[in-house]
Design an enzyme around this catalytic site. Structure first.
Site, short mmCIF file in Angstrom:
data_model
loop_
_atom_site.label_atom_id
_atom_site.label_comp_id
_atom_site.label_asym_id
_atom_site.label_seq_id
_atom_site.Cartn_x
_atom_site.Cartn_y
_atom_site.Cartn_z
N SER A 153 0.84 -1.20 0.00
CA SER A 153 0.00 0.00 0.00
C SER A 153 0.87 1.25 0.00
O SER A 153 1.99 1.24 0.53
CB SER A 153 -0.85 -0.03 1.27
OG SER A 153 -1.44 1.22 1.47
N TYR A 207 -1.86 -1.19 10.86
CA TYR A 207 -2.16 -1.71 9.52
C TYR A 207 -0.98 -1.45 8.58
O TYR A 207 -0.47 -2.36 7.92
CB TYR A 207 -3.44 -1.06 8.95
CG TYR A 207 -3.58 -1.28 7.46
CD1 TYR A 207 -3.87 -2.54 6.95
CD2 TYR A 207 -3.39 -0.24 6.55
CE1 TYR A 207 -3.97 -2.76 5.58
CE2 TYR A 207 -3.48 -0.44 5.18
CZ TYR A 207 -3.77 -1.71 4.70
OH TYR A 207 -3.85 -1.92 3.34
N LYS A 263 1.92 -4.02 6.64
CA LYS A 263 2.31 -4.04 5.21
C LYS A 263 3.83 -3.88 5.08
O LYS A 263 4.48 -4.58 4.31
CB LYS A 263 1.60 -2.92 4.44
CG LYS A 263 0.12 -3.12 4.29
CD LYS A 263 -0.18 -4.27 3.37
CE LYS A 263 -1.65 -4.62 3.30
NZ LYS A 263 -1.93 -5.92 2.72
P1 NAD Z 1 -11.12 -6.78 1.16
O1 NAD Z 1 -11.31 -6.78 2.63
O2 NAD Z 1 -12.28 -6.48 0.29
O3 NAD Z 1 -10.47 -8.16 0.68
C1 NAD Z 1 -9.61 -8.93 1.48
C2 NAD Z 1 -10.13 -10.35 1.47
O4 NAD Z 1 -9.25 -11.18 2.25
C3 NAD Z 1 -11.52 -10.46 2.07
O5 NAD Z 1 -12.36 -11.17 1.17
C4 NAD Z 1 -11.30 -11.24 3.36
O6 NAD Z 1 -12.41 -12.06 3.66
C5 NAD Z 1 -10.05 -12.04 3.05
N1 NAD Z 1 -9.24 -12.42 4.21
C6 NAD Z 1 -8.78 -11.62 5.20
N2 NAD Z 1 -8.06 -12.33 6.08
C7 NAD Z 1 -8.03 -13.60 5.62
C8 NAD Z 1 -7.45 -14.80 6.10
N3 NAD Z 1 -6.77 -14.85 7.25
N4 NAD Z 1 -7.61 -15.93 5.37
C9 NAD Z 1 -8.32 -15.92 4.23
N5 NAD Z 1 -8.90 -14.82 3.74
C10 NAD Z 1 -8.77 -13.67 4.43
O7 NAD Z 1 -9.94 -5.76 0.86
P2 NAD Z 1 -9.42 -5.22 -0.54
O8 NAD Z 1 -9.76 -3.78 -0.62
O9 NAD Z 1 -9.83 -6.13 -1.62
O10 NAD Z 1 -7.86 -5.31 -0.28
C11 NAD Z 1 -7.10 -6.44 -0.68
C12 NAD Z 1 -5.68 -6.26 -0.18
O11 NAD Z 1 -5.17 -5.02 -0.68
C13 NAD Z 1 -5.59 -6.17 1.35
O12 NAD Z 1 -4.44 -6.86 1.77
C14 NAD Z 1 -5.45 -4.68 1.61
O13 NAD Z 1 -4.73 -4.43 2.77
C15 NAD Z 1 -4.67 -4.23 0.37
N6 NAD Z 1 -4.89 -2.81 0.06
C16 NAD Z 1 -6.15 -2.34 -0.13
C17 NAD Z 1 -6.34 -0.98 -0.42
C18 NAD Z 1 -7.73 -0.42 -0.60
O14 NAD Z 1 -7.88 0.81 -0.58
N7 NAD Z 1 -8.76 -1.23 -0.83
C19 NAD Z 1 -5.24 -0.11 -0.52
C20 NAD Z 1 -3.96 -0.64 -0.33
C21 NAD Z 1 -3.80 -2.00 -0.05
#
Ligand code: NAD
Ligand code: UDP
Length: 347
Positions: free
Chosen positions: A124, A148, A152
């Site tokens: 991120s 958080y 990362k």
């Molecule tokens: P999201 O919460 O929609 O998707 C994450 C998925 O991982 C969810 O479906 C959740 O059920 C699953 N999950 C979490 N812990 C788990 C575990 N222990 N075992 C199995 N499944 C698990 O989030 P997103 O927005 O799709 O983000 C995806 C990744 O990208 C994350 O790691 C997040 O930190 C990173 N990210 C997101 C953003 C954003 O703005 N959306 C920005 C930077 C980084």
């Protein structure tokens, strides 16, 4: 030959799955549904007409995770599973460290055991901390300001140590800026649990009448209109960035190489509200409140490295982001609510 996508039912996972299937890859997904719903699987099929293999599991569960590697020939992993709410991470840091760090260590141990050494990791822009100069390039100093972000940054460091210990690994941390929007079909999108923390879903829920008004977190930043500036990119562009990153790790290069995924353009909170108002044709009420602790004034990417080395560049502009986000909101006022049950063969 298949690519494993962890957290594949989440917001970014669902869009990445679609683009990976469209690009012709076989994919295997797992998710524990801690922040997503099984209905996503049906929607991915609906928009692609392609099958995938799914496992419901928590990545910290070694036995169930091992089954995935035993039953499929995994070539590479796109690792998206993780918890992502900054505020929650401040109150529950151990939950975040356990899930995001221990979970990742369990995953990479399993990859190593099964000789899968190609990994794309969802990092991120938050790893750049408060002092980075815009446009932010990958060589900017790294710093985390909350659990958080620290999870990362720590995972990135673990991955760098992993490569030092075994230089057969090919690892790409992708540093996302602000993904917004939804699939243009209106069938896949973002539905945060409870009140949204992020700007775009908050705006669409106010416009839909689910929330009363927007709170703008500060209008006294050193920006032209005083509100914070961010680099918003369409989630489909972000998903396509993963396809490019997979091509790169599959090409035989080794090392740990991070890439920014952003547009290189910044928009203020007020500009975002105005862009949505134009698309929706409706006034979005707001009030100005205090700054949100930890927010920076301006954050946007220098995306030249991803263009030069991955051949990736964001294609979709702000209007498309707003239009697709609004279409998703209107068509799915309650997100993925459905009585869809997982078929036995998928569990
Ligand atoms: P999201 O919460 O929609 O998707 C994450 C998925 O991982 C969810 O479906 C959740 O059920 C699953 N999950 C979490 N812990 C788990 C575990 N222990 N075992 C199995 N499944 C698990 O989030 P997103 O927005 O799709 O983000 C995806 C990744 O990208 C994350 O790691 C997040 O930190 C990173 N990210 C997101 C953003 C954003 O703005 N959306 C920005 C930077 C980084
Ligand atoms: N923001 C806001 N009101 C909200 C949510 C966000 O004013 O209800 C602002 C926030 O201060 C930042 C921008 O919108 O300047 C983007 O915030 P978001 O939480 O979406 O992403 P971040 O960049 O913080 O990860």
């Amino acid at each position: 030959m298949a690519i494993l996508i962890t957290g594949g039912c989440g917001f970014i996972g669902a869009h990445t799955s679609v683009e990976m299937l469209n690009a012709g890859y076989d994919i295997v997904l797992f998710d524990n549904f801690s922040n997503s719903q099984p209905e996503v699987l049906r929607r991915i099929y609906e928009v692609t007409n392609e099958n995938l293999q799914f496992y419901q599991l928590d990545m910290r569960d070694k036995e169930r995770l091992e089954k995935v590697f035993m039953e499929n020939r995994i070539d590479a992993v796109i690792h998206l599973a993780g918890l992502k709410a900054v505020g929650e991470s401040i109150h529950l840091p151990l939950k975040y460290y356990d899930n995001n760090i221990n979970g990742t260590v369990t995953l990479i141990e399993m990859m190593k055991k099964h000789n899968v050494k190609k990994l794309v990791f969802s990092s991120s822009a938050t790893v750049y901390g408060l002092k980075a100069q815009v446009p932010i390039s990958e060589s900017s100093p790294l710093e985390a300001t909350n659990p958080y972000g620290r999870s990362k940054l720590m995972v990135e460091e673990i991955l760098r140590d992993l490569y030092i210990s075994d230089n057969e690994w090919s690892i790409i941390p992708l540093r996302y800026f602000n993904p917004v929007g939804a699939h243009q079909s209106g069938r896949l999108g973002e539905y945060p649990n409870g009140t949204p923390n992020n700007l775009a879903p908050y705006i669409t829920q106010v416009a839909a009448g689910k929330l009363r008004e927007m709170s703008i977190f500060g209008n006294n930043y050193p920006t032209p209109d005083g509100t914070g500036i961010r680099d918003y990119l369409h989630v489909t562009d972000l998903a396509l960035g993963h396809v490019k990153a997979i091509e790169k790790v599959m090409s035989g290069v080794t090392g740990v190489n991070a890439y920014n995924l952003g547009t290189g353009k910044g928009y203020s909170v007020l500009e975002m509200i105005q862009a949505f108002e134009q698309i929706i044709g409706k006034h979005i009420p707001y009030s100005i409140v205090d700054r949100r602790p930890g927010d920076v004034a301006i954050c946007y990417a220098d995306p030249t490295k991803a263009k030069a080395e991955l051949g990736w560049e964001a294609q979709k502009g702000l209007e498309e982001m707003c239009m697709d986000a609004w279409r998703w909101q209107v068509n799915n006022p309650n997100g993925y609510e459905s009585s869809f049950e997982l078929e036995r063969s998928w569990v």
